[in-house]
Design a protein around this motif. Sequence first.
Motif, short mmCIF file in Angstrom:
data_model
loop_
_atom_site.label_atom_id
_atom_site.label_comp_id
_atom_site.label_asym_id
_atom_site.label_seq_id
_atom_site.Cartn_x
_atom_site.Cartn_y
_atom_site.Cartn_z
N HIS A 210 0.82 -1.21 0.00
CA HIS A 210 0.00 0.00 0.00
C HIS A 210 0.86 1.27 0.00
CE1 HIS A 210 -3.64 -2.29 0.64
NE2 HIS A 210 -3.12 -2.86 1.71
N SER B 161 -1.78 4.33 -9.46
CA SER B 161 -2.28 2.96 -9.29
C SER B 161 -2.86 2.72 -7.89
CB SER B 161 -1.15 1.96 -9.55
OG SER B 161 -0.14 2.05 -8.55
N GLY B 162 -2.94 3.80 -7.10
CA GLY B 162 -3.57 3.69 -5.80
C GLY B 162 -2.63 3.52 -4.62
#
Length: 272
Positions: free
Chosen positions: A110, A137-138
């Motif tokens: 993450h 892409s987060g």
Amino acid sequence: MRELGWSEGDNLAIEYRWAQGRSDRVSEFAAEFERRKVDVIVTYGAAVTILKQTITSIPIVFAVAFDPVRGGLVQSLAHPAGNITGVSIQQPDLVGKRLELLRQAIPQLHRLGILANAGYAEPMLEADRVKSMAQASGLEAARIGVWRTEDIAPAFESLMNKADALYVVSDALIAANRTLIVTLALSGRLPTIMSYDDYVKAGGLMSYGPDYPDLFRKAAEMVDKILRGTKPGDIPVEQPTKFEFAINAKTAAALGLTLPQTFLATVDEVLK
């Protein structure tokens, strides 16, 4: 060079200079090369930019350049112009592949840390590309710049508990400190991805990038052409055609990672 008809001590003399990531030493070497009127200079990394700024009469071949057009080294890949040519690794173009490999190896990824030499424009361009692509892409992404060896340990301290993995942008400074970097990464339980397998051999988790020996073979072919009379500005910049993906299985185990067999099947070299 031997395969191309050159024999050291017979029709070729090679001298080596090591800057160890220090720009002041590169400037000293540039002045020496001009005094001695050498026939051609082969180099890579940040040294290319420094030499281009100070030397206009001696042919320069870069064996490794991140993005020579965007970095201002050449006018274009097909027509470099001036006294410089070489081999581009188009490093920014490989960012997406490395991020993909990190996601496959670490599904819970993450937060990404990015380590680069802040004193050299081209690695920072790659670091910016990594950050923007990771965020798109987060992922959360934090870029950490270092100027010298002494900055590396504090950089890792700033990443503690703030990153799930580390993308290392390679250049001469980073390469000279690869053992320190992988040691700190292992201590902080940070999986790393880097550009070539010397990092993996030193203990890094993964690397993906061009076949570096092949890049230097391409550079040798350019040196041969220059020594036989071709102007460097007339020799197109080449790009890599071979790429390698390496993993250190011992490091993966130390980090508690279980890598899928389908993922391992794509690896060119597994170090145990």
